[in-house]
Design a protein around this motif. Structure first.
Motif, PDB file in Angstrom:
ATOM      1  N   SER A 237       6.939 -22.955  49.881  1.00 21.72           N
ATOM      2  CA  SER A 237       6.042 -23.314  50.971  1.00 21.72           C
ATOM      3  C   SER A 237       5.557 -22.071  51.703  1.00 21.72           C
ATOM      4  CB  SER A 237       6.754 -24.243  51.960  1.00 21.72           C
ATOM      5  OG  SER A 237       5.986 -24.399  53.133  1.00 21.72           O
ATOM      6  N   ALA A 238       4.245 -21.917  51.808  1.00 25.07           N
ATOM      7  CA  ALA A 238       3.694 -20.779  52.541  1.00 25.07           C
ATOM      8  C   ALA A 238       3.940 -20.907  54.038  1.00 25.07           C
ATOM      9  CB  ALA A 238       2.193 -20.668  52.270  1.00 25.07           C
ATOM     10  N   ALA A 239       4.267 -22.113  54.513  1.00 20.85           N
ATOM     11  CA  ALA A 239       4.589 -22.301  55.929  1.00 20.85           C
ATOM     12  C   ALA A 239       5.988 -21.801  56.257  1.00 20.85           C
ATOM     13  CB  ALA A 239       4.475 -23.774  56.301  1.00 20.85           C
ATOM     14  N   GLN A 240       6.835 -21.635  55.245  1.00 24.04           N
ATOM     15  CA  GLN A 240       8.211 -21.231  55.468  1.00 24.04           C
ATOM     16  C   GLN A 240       8.509 -19.809  55.008  1.00 24.04           C
ATOM     17  OE1 GLN A 240       9.742 -25.029  53.484  1.00 24.04           O
ATOM     18  NE2 GLN A 240      11.337 -24.601  54.956  1.00 24.04           N
ATOM     19  N   PHE A 241       7.700 -19.280  54.114  1.00 22.50           N
ATOM     20  CA  PHE A 241       8.011 -17.989  53.515  1.00 22.50           C
ATOM     21  C   PHE A 241       6.848 -17.016  53.633  1.00 22.50           C
ATOM     22  CE2 PHE A 241      10.846 -20.923  51.434  1.00 22.50           C
ATOM     23  CZ  PHE A 241      12.027 -20.218  51.354  1.00 22.50           C
ATOM     24  N   ALA A 242       7.206 -15.764  53.713  1.00 20.00           N
ATOM     25  CA  ALA A 242       6.235 -14.676  53.640  1.00 20.00           C
ATOM     26  C   ALA A 242       6.742 -13.696  52.596  1.00 20.00           C
ATOM     27  CB  ALA A 242       6.095 -13.991  54.993  1.00 20.00           C
ATOM     28  N   VAL A 243       5.920 -12.760  52.243  1.00 15.30           N
ATOM     29  CA  VAL A 243       6.323 -11.734  51.295  1.00 15.30           C
ATOM     30  C   VAL A 243       6.340 -10.400  52.025  1.00 15.30           C
ATOM     31  CG1 VAL A 243       5.781 -10.563  49.131  1.00 15.30           C
ATOM     32  CG2 VAL A 243       5.332 -13.009  49.375  1.00 15.30           C
ATOM     33  N   SER A 244       7.445  -9.684  51.951  1.00 16.70           N
ATOM     34  CA  SER A 244       7.594  -8.423  52.654  1.00 16.70           C
ATOM     35  C   SER A 244       8.055  -7.359  51.679  1.00 16.70           C
ATOM     36  CB  SER A 244       8.613  -8.578  53.787  1.00 16.70           C
ATOM     37  OG  SER A 244       8.854  -7.339  54.431  1.00 16.70           O
ATOM     38  N   TYR A 245       7.469  -6.174  51.766  1.00 21.73           N
ATOM     39  CA  TYR A 245       7.888  -5.093  50.879  1.00 21.73           C
ATOM     40  C   TYR A 245       7.565  -3.757  51.536  1.00 21.73           C
ATOM     41  CZ  TYR A 245       2.932  -5.569  49.719  1.00 21.73           C
ATOM     42  OH  TYR A 245       1.570  -5.693  49.797  1.00 21.73           O
ATOM     43  N   ALA A 246       8.290  -2.732  51.129  1.00 21.07           N
ATOM     44  CA  ALA A 246       8.054  -1.401  51.658  1.00 21.07           C
ATOM     45  C   ALA A 246       6.776  -0.827  51.052  1.00 21.07           C
ATOM     46  CB  ALA A 246       9.238  -0.488  51.334  1.00 21.07           C
ATOM     47  N   VAL A 247       6.022  -0.109  51.861  1.00 11.60           N
ATOM     48  CA  VAL A 247       4.841   0.606  51.375  1.00 11.60           C
ATOM     49  C   VAL A 247       5.266   2.046  51.109  1.00 11.60           C
ATOM     50  CG1 VAL A 247       2.502   1.372  51.911  1.00 11.60           C
ATOM     51  CG2 VAL A 247       3.286  -0.883  52.672  1.00 11.60           C
ATOM     52  N   ARG A 248       5.223   2.443  49.847  1.00 11.58           N
ATOM     53  CA  ARG A 248       5.660   3.775  49.456  1.00 11.58           C
ATOM     54  C   ARG A 248       4.465   4.720  49.315  1.00 11.58           C
ATOM     55  NH1 ARG A 248       9.018   0.133  46.784  1.00 11.58           N
ATOM     56  NH2 ARG A 248      11.239   0.445  47.192  1.00 11.58           N
ATOM     57  N   ARG A 249       4.691   5.972  49.656  1.00 16.18           N
ATOM     58  CA  ARG A 249       3.627   6.968  49.548  1.00 16.18           C
ATOM     59  C   ARG A 249       3.474   7.453  48.107  1.00 16.18           C
ATOM     60  NH1 ARG A 249       1.901   9.866  54.223  1.00 16.18           N
ATOM     61  NH2 ARG A 249       2.910   9.094  56.135  1.00 16.18           N
ATOM     62  N   ASP A 250       2.253   7.464  47.644  1.00 14.67           N
ATOM     63  CA  ASP A 250       1.929   8.106  46.383  1.00 14.67           C
ATOM     64  C   ASP A 250       1.952   9.618  46.599  1.00 14.67           C
ATOM     65  OD1 ASP A 250       0.661   7.875  43.573  1.00 14.67           O
ATOM     66  OD2 ASP A 250      -0.732   9.196  44.646  1.00 14.67           O
ATOM     67  N   ALA A 251       2.055  10.373  45.506  1.00 16.18           N
ATOM     68  CA  ALA A 251       2.058  11.829  45.632  1.00 16.18           C
ATOM     69  C   ALA A 251       0.810  12.332  46.344  1.00 16.18           C
ATOM     70  CB  ALA A 251       2.176  12.457  44.246  1.00 16.18           C
ATOM     71  N   SER A 252      -0.306  11.629  46.168  1.00 14.70           N
ATOM     72  CA  SER A 252      -1.563  12.043  46.819  1.00 14.70           C
ATOM     73  C   SER A 252      -1.506  11.869  48.328  1.00 14.70           C
ATOM     74  CB  SER A 252      -2.733  11.246  46.245  1.00 14.70           C
ATOM     75  OG  SER A 252      -2.584   9.866  46.565  1.00 14.70           O
ATOM     76  N   ALA A 253      -0.561  11.091  48.818  1.00 14.34           N
ATOM     77  CA  ALA A 253      -0.445  10.838  50.255  1.00 14.34           C
ATOM     78  C   ALA A 253       0.784  11.511  50.847  1.00 14.34           C
ATOM     79  CB  ALA A 253      -0.399   9.335  50.514  1.00 14.34           C
ATOM     80  N   ALA A 254       1.319  12.537  50.168  1.00  9.76           N
ATOM     81  CA  ALA A 254       2.536  13.197  50.616  1.00  9.76           C
ATOM     82  C   ALA A 254       2.348  13.856  51.989  1.00  9.76           C
ATOM     83  CB  ALA A 254       2.961  14.239  49.592  1.00  9.76           C
ATOM     84  N   TRP A 255       3.442  13.919  52.727  1.00  3.26           N
ATOM     85  CA  TRP A 255       3.441  14.605  54.034  1.00  3.26           C
ATOM     86  C   TRP A 255       4.627  15.547  54.084  1.00  3.26           C
ATOM     87  CZ3 TRP A 255       6.211  15.800  58.277  1.00  3.26           C
ATOM     88  CH2 TRP A 255       5.502  16.193  59.422  1.00  3.26           C
ATOM     89  N   PRO A 256       4.563  16.745  54.633  1.00  2.00           N
ATOM     90  CA  PRO A 256       3.364  17.263  55.319  1.00  2.00           C
ATOM     91  C   PRO A 256       2.239  17.600  54.353  1.00  2.00           C
ATOM     92  CG  PRO A 256       5.055  18.942  55.204  1.00  2.00           C
ATOM     93  CD  PRO A 256       5.698  17.689  54.677  1.00  2.00           C
ATOM     94  N   ARG A 257       1.027  17.482  54.861  1.00  2.00           N
ATOM     95  CA  ARG A 257      -0.126  17.764  54.039  1.00  2.00           C
ATOM     96  C   ARG A 257      -0.292  19.275  53.838  1.00  2.00           C
ATOM     97  NH1 ARG A 257      -1.422  13.609  57.367  1.00  2.00           N
ATOM     98  NH2 ARG A 257      -2.212  14.985  59.014  1.00  2.00           N
ATOM     99  N   GLY A 258      -0.910  19.607  52.735  1.00  2.00           N
ATOM    100  CA  GLY A 258      -1.133  21.018  52.445  1.00  2.00           C
ATOM    101  C   GLY A 258      -2.158  21.627  53.358  1.00  2.00           C
ATOM    102  N   GLU A 259      -2.229  22.919  53.356  1.00  2.00           N
ATOM    103  CA  GLU A 259      -3.205  23.626  54.197  1.00  2.00           C
ATOM    104  C   GLU A 259      -4.608  23.208  53.833  1.00  2.00           C
ATOM    105  OE1 GLU A 259      -0.895  27.841  54.739  1.00  2.00           O
ATOM    106  OE2 GLU A 259      -3.086  27.817  54.744  1.00  2.00           O
ATOM    107  N   GLY A 260      -5.386  22.999  54.843  1.00  2.00           N
ATOM    108  CA  GLY A 260      -6.780  22.635  54.624  1.00  2.00           C
ATOM    109  C   GLY A 260      -7.009  21.158  54.431  1.00  2.00           C
ATOM    110  N   ALA A 261      -5.909  20.331  54.436  1.00  2.00           N
ATOM    111  CA  ALA A 261      -6.082  18.887  54.267  1.00  2.00           C
ATOM    112  C   ALA A 261      -6.767  18.319  55.483  1.00  2.00           C
ATOM    113  CB  ALA A 261      -4.736  18.220  54.043  1.00  2.00           C
ATOM    114  N   ALA A 262      -7.569  17.284  55.266  1.00  2.00           N
ATOM    115  CA  ALA A 262      -8.312  16.675  56.382  1.00  2.00           C
ATOM    116  C   ALA A 262      -7.361  15.899  57.247  1.00  2.00           C
ATOM    117  CB  ALA A 262      -9.407  15.793  55.837  1.00  2.00           C
TER     118      ALA A 262
END
Length: 262
Positions: A237-262
């Motif tokens: 039942s969508a009234a009783q359940f939700a779906v939850s999961y961790a959002v993981r960073r891809d290598a392209s979204a790594a932090w800290p960002r390199g020099e010159g990153a926007a």
């Protein structure tokens, strides 16, 4: 607020129920009182009430006022994109690890939904083998999930244990890995739709209250190719359940960002 008078009344009642102004099991005021409160005709209130009943907010009983349904919105199914294992075999939801079958499981032959046929590489309209289980927490009398596994008839002929009443320790996934001598992989797709009549009965959900559908493909390597050996569809039942999961960073979204990153 836009929409028809019925939509406006339904929205206000929906918000009141969500806010806890009407507790689970509590009766709504009479149609006349609600009509006066919202400044509409009684028929408009009746249509709004039927709409909310269809959405799963209210229970309608002849000759009794509408009652607010128990809607446990905090029971959350956490799917963290991991597979686990215990003494019984693989499982995919930590919250439901101790869940067991509510009533006897069933098995047999059926023409599956077309998307299941496509995933199994079986011609549409052709029979496949199914195993169906209704699941719930210990002591539950009503299922909270319905899980159906689909396998091709060719695979059942090749591995008879998959169609047996008891598939043995570890279930069908262990039998598949033993037979093919390699590890399974899984892919899940989550969607939502209106429940079938069987799902309404099994999960005790109204016709217009949507169900979440988790379609899981069990993939195995065969002759150098990846094939889908089994498709499992778990509905809840969508009234009783939700779906939850961790959002993981891809290598392209790594932090800290390199020099010159926007």
């Amino acid at each position: 607020m836009t929409g028809t008078a019925q939509d406006r009344v339904a929205e206000q009642l929906r918000r009141a129920i969500e806010a806890g102004d009407y507790a689970a099991g509590e009766s709504l005021p009479s149609g006349e009182k609600l009509a006066d409160e919202y400044g509409v005709h009684r028929n408009t209130v009746q249509k709004a009430v039927r709409q909310l009943a269809g959405e799963g907010y209210l229970t309608l009983t002849r000759r009794h006022p509408p009652k607010v349904r128990d809607r446990p919105r905090h029971l959350t199914l956490v799917r963290d994109r991991s597979v686990y294992r215990d003494d019984l075999g693989y499982f995919f939801d930590r919250n439901a690890q101790d869940w067991r079958a509510v009533g006897p499981p069933t098995r047999g032959v059926v023409v599956p939904p077309e998307h299941v046929s496509d995933l199994l590489s079986v011609p549409r309209g052709q029979d496949v083998f199914f195993r169906d289980r209704k699941m719930g927490p210990p002591g539950a009398k009503t299922a909270l999930q319905v899980a159906t596994s689909y396998l091709s008839m060719a695979l059942i002929a090749e591995i008879p244990a998959l169609g047996a009443e008891s598939t043995g320790p570890g279930g069908i996934y262990d039998r598949l890995e033993e037979h093919f001598r390699c590890a399974l992989g899984w892919q899940e797709t989550i969607s939502a739709r209106q429940p079938t009549s069987d799902e309404q009965s099994a999960l005790h959900v109204p016709a217009l209250s949507p169900v979440l559908v988790v379609t899981r493909e069990a993939r195995i390597q065969r002759d150098g190719e990846t094939v889908v050996a089994e498709v499992n569809e778990t509905r809840m039942s969508a009234a009783q359940f939700a779906v939850s999961y961790a959002v993981r960073r891809d290598a392209s979204a790594a932090w800290p960002r390199g020099e010159g990153a926007a």
